[in-house]
Design an enzyme around this catalytic site. Structure first.
Site, PDB file in Angstrom:
ATOM      1  N   LYS A  88      31.426  32.905  35.855  1.00 24.93           N
ATOM      2  CA  LYS A  88      32.487  33.298  36.714  1.00 24.93           C
ATOM      3  C   LYS A  88      32.603  32.147  37.629  1.00 24.93           C
ATOM      4  O   LYS A  88      31.763  31.387  37.853  1.00 24.93           O
ATOM      5  CB  LYS A  88      32.008  34.731  37.582  1.00 24.93           C
ATOM      6  CG  LYS A  88      33.183  35.189  38.214  1.00 24.93           C
ATOM      7  CD  LYS A  88      34.214  36.179  37.296  1.00 24.93           C
ATOM      8  CE  LYS A  88      34.942  37.136  38.242  1.00 24.93           C
ATOM      9  NZ  LYS A  88      35.415  38.057  37.386  1.00 24.93           N
ATOM     10  N   GLY A 192      42.554  51.186  46.586  1.00 22.00           N
ATOM     11  CA  GLY A 192      42.933  49.940  46.131  1.00 22.00           C
ATOM     12  C   GLY A 192      43.993  49.823  45.105  1.00 22.00           C
ATOM     13  O   GLY A 192      44.070  50.617  44.147  1.00 22.00           O
ATOM     14  N   GLY A 194      46.114  47.429  43.956  1.00 20.23           N
ATOM     15  CA  GLY A 194      46.487  45.878  43.755  1.00 20.23           C
ATOM     16  C   GLY A 194      46.894  45.887  42.247  1.00 20.23           C
ATOM     17  O   GLY A 194      47.257  46.907  41.877  1.00 20.23           O
ATOM     18  N   VAL A 196      45.878  46.338  39.322  1.00 15.64           N
ATOM     19  CA  VAL A 196      45.013  47.213  38.282  1.00 15.64           C
ATOM     20  C   VAL A 196      45.465  48.500  38.953  1.00 15.64           C
ATOM     21  O   VAL A 196      45.637  49.663  38.395  1.00 15.64           O
ATOM     22  CB  VAL A 196      43.755  46.979  37.912  1.00 15.64           C
ATOM     23  CG1 VAL A 196      43.373  48.040  37.135  1.00 15.64           C
ATOM     24  CG2 VAL A 196      43.543  45.361  37.244  1.00 15.64           C
TER      25      VAL A 196
END
Length: 361
Positions: A88, A192, A194, A196
């Protein structure tokens, strides 16, 4: 580990197991931003994991996030059956920082240089705060990047595939809880909205779910209204009585307090590193809340990036692999029940089996 930026405190790193092969921490020569590239494992192949551009209180918090996220990518790629390791990259934005287009470009060029310096052990892609278009900028400095825009010959952003994998996991969780994969009439809380979470909420609404949603971006209320969803503030969303809680924002949402206050039968979502502490898995189990481990549930994006980028890729086959995430989640539920362990332990055993098989003898 290469440290090239001074600090008065490394408290953010305390308690994080350091099992990584290599971690590069550097200051971008153009942007002046602290960039961390964490390579956790290459046992199964080149490490793959997205590039996150986000605000943190301190650059050490960004390093800590990179360490956690890269370790989770090792588990994710192994459990997904991919011949890829885990890594990452995280670019630290001081709180309140807003980058101009030119400054964002500089950050991506610096990221590309950092990745190139690792000689191919790590490949990046888009993540929170970045995009396929920004990956095209990274490509100017290194070939070790995927998820480029279709206009640049790439396969584009993986959000559709990630959402599809989460949807398949929702169905598997409903089946385990109720003996039916029917979404219609089920009360599902999505935290959430966003790339996705928004896609997932749209699919769930279309399937007839009753939705309650939340997001830190209050502008999403109009989107929620268009879905016919109820809106609640972010700090209250986990209190809502429902069938499922679906975290699709940033990680660490499942603290001991939040777990103790949940009023659902199952938790399954797209967010990475949902458990604030590993002990949260046992706490969820003790409360009778079925948790689908995040690094299995949200693997659709990495599956898409890995397989769709292959020469002559069969996109129908890629879609089948993403949909099969639901089968893996179902197997994890069965293994956890049969072996008397948490779903986290069952998922980790699945990943560890692949990693152990690849261990040098």
């Amino acid at each position: 580990m290469t440290l090239t930026h001074p600090t008065t405190s490394l408290d953010a790193l305390i308690g994080i197991p350091f099992t990584h092969e290599r971690v590069l921490i550097t200051t971008g020569i153009r942007s002046g931003l602290v960039i961390t590239v964490a390579v956790h494992s290459t046992r199964l192949g080149q490490a793959l994991g997205g590039a996150r551009l986000w605000q943190y209180e301190n650059w050490t918090d960004a390093v800590a996030d990179a360490l956690r996220l890269s370790a989770a990518m090792t588990l994710k790629n192994a459990a997904a059956g991919l011949n890829l390791g885990g890594g990452k990259s995280v670019i630290h934005l001081p709180i309140g920082t807003v980058l101009s287009e030119a400054e964002r470009r500089d950050a991506m060029l610096d990221l590309g240089d950092a990745i190139e310096s690792l000689n191919g052990v790590y490949m990046t892609a888009e993540d929170v705060g970045t995009s396929a278009d920004l990956m095209a900028v990274v490509k100017e400095r290194t070939d070790h990047v995927c998820g480029l825009p279709s206009s640049s010959g790439g396969v584009g952003e993986p959000a559709d595939a990630t959402a599809a994998g989460v949807y398949a996991s929702v169905l598997a969780t409903l089946d385990a809880l109720f003996g039916s994969r029917d979404v219609s009439g089920r009360h599902i809380v999505v935290s959430g909205l966003g790339q996705v979470g928004g896609r997932l909420a749209t699919a769930l609404a279309a399937a007839g779910a009753r939705l309650t949603v939340s997001d830190v971006n209050l502008d999403k209320q109009e989107f929620a209204a268009g879905l016919g969803a109820d809106w609640v503030p972010v700090d209250e969303v986990h209190h809502v009585p429902a069938d499922l809680f679906v975290p699709c924002g940033l990680g660490g949402v499942l603290t001991a307090r939040v777990i103790g206050e949940l009023n659902v039968l199952g938790v399954v979502g797209a967010a990475n590193n949902q458990l604030a502490q590993p002990e949260g898995a046992a706490q969820l189990d003790a409360r009778g809340i079925l948790w689908a481990p995040d690094f299995v549930v949200n693997a659709g994006g990495v599956i898409y990036l890995a397989l769709a980028s292959e020469p002559n890729a069969d996109l129908a086959r890629v879609a089948e692999r993403v949909a099969a995430i639901g089968d893996v989640v179902a197997q994890i539920f069965t293994d956890a029940r049969d072996q008397g362990i948490t779903t986290l332990a069952a998922a980790e055993r699945l990943a560890a089996a692949r990693l152990d098989a690849a261990r040098p003898r």
